[in-house]
Design an enzyme around this catalytic site. Sequence first.
Site, PDB file in Angstrom:
ATOM      1  N   ASP A 134     -90.369   7.317 -25.152  1.00 44.15           N
ATOM      2  CA  ASP A 134     -89.848   7.976 -23.549  1.00 44.15           C
ATOM      3  C   ASP A 134     -90.369   9.363 -23.896  1.00 44.15           C
ATOM      4  OD1 ASP A 134     -88.191   8.495 -21.448  1.00 44.15           O
ATOM      5  OD2 ASP A 134     -87.060   9.394 -22.698  1.00 44.15           O
ATOM      6  N   ASP A 189     -89.435  12.768 -21.651  1.00 42.37           N
ATOM      7  CA  ASP A 189     -88.349  13.986 -21.707  1.00 42.37           C
ATOM      8  C   ASP A 189     -87.058  13.521 -22.341  1.00 42.37           C
ATOM      9  OD1 ASP A 189     -87.291  16.439 -21.177  1.00 42.37           O
ATOM     10  OD2 ASP A 189     -87.056  16.041 -18.716  1.00 42.37           O
ATOM     11  N   LYS A 229     -86.756   0.933 -16.835  1.00 43.52           N
ATOM     12  CA  LYS A 229     -85.942   0.715 -17.948  1.00 43.52           C
ATOM     13  C   LYS A 229     -84.607   0.767 -17.584  1.00 43.52           C
ATOM     14  CE  LYS A 229     -87.670   4.562 -19.871  1.00 43.52           C
ATOM     15  NZ  LYS A 229     -87.870   5.650 -20.828  1.00 43.52           N
ATOM     16  N   ASP A 259     -84.258   8.337 -26.119  1.00 45.18           N
ATOM     17  CA  ASP A 259     -82.970   9.448 -26.282  1.00 45.18           C
ATOM     18  C   ASP A 259     -81.907   8.826 -25.661  1.00 45.18           C
ATOM     19  OD1 ASP A 259     -84.128  10.206 -23.716  1.00 45.18           O
ATOM     20  OD2 ASP A 259     -82.782  11.928 -23.840  1.00 45.18           O
TER      21      ASP A 259
END
Length: 306
Positions: A27, A29, A220, A245
């Site tokens: 991922d 950010d 996602k 995250d």
Amino acid sequence: MAVSKCTRLSGPLTKQVLDSVDSVLFDCDGVIWRGDQPIPGAPEVVNLLKKAGKRVFFVTNNSTKTRKMYMEKLDKLGFEASEDEVFGTAYCSAVYLKTVCNLQGKVYLIGSNAMKQELEAMGIEQVGVGPDPVSGGQKDWAGVPLDPEVKAVLVGFDEHFSYMKLNRALQYLSNSECQFVGTNTDSRLPLEGGKAVPGTGCLLKAVETAAQRHAQVVGKPSSFMFKCMASKFKLDPSKCLMVGDRLDTDIMLGTTCGLKTLLALTGVSTVADAEEHQRSGCPKRQGMVPDYYVDSIAEILPALQA
């Protein structure tokens, strides 16, 4: 290999896990960068993984950039990356409409210029980008002129989202044959300093509520994003590691698709969140428990430098 879930990845276990995979999905950010700054050590991790022969992919629910724009950002921040390695929802939703929906017609797009570009690159015409100011009264709104060639409504992040856009989407979706696709369901976009702004999920929920229909979601944790890259690069799920995250998107995607999962604590979710899901006994929440976690992906560096 450790059997228990939510294990801290450190020491010899790190090399063991990395040796067991040939592809790593990141991922963006909150994992490899925050805003316009790379997470310290992240470029080195990505570049050393590639040097070690691993395939690396960048997987993001953000629909405001094209793959080319992401590649340029990655390059600027010191990551070695090619356009083919980037899978964002602007691109994946265009692929979805073309391949899964077999779209024969135009798209009414609630979204960004980046989404428009990715649709056009796939040979799909769109209408709707930009402001749609209110005019007339309720009878005019209900009878708003529609493009008869529009066969699908696609909802992504749109800073010009408005009542008229919501209304126009409703009118198109009143036709049961009009397909309905959303990029992602993230309800908030976290910013620096603990602040947040509304995410695409808020816009998509508004359209779903007005149309009384549920969208097919591409981003996602939908498995389509992984299928999109797996079919193109012939990936073996058991030899892939998903690093994210967010438990509800990144880790859930990994679990759903049979990937190993690693939570980086530089973004949204915490170990306490994961442990709460683990204790819940709820099968869906168990899917949000990562196999491993690290404070930052920089912790992988020693295993790659050995």
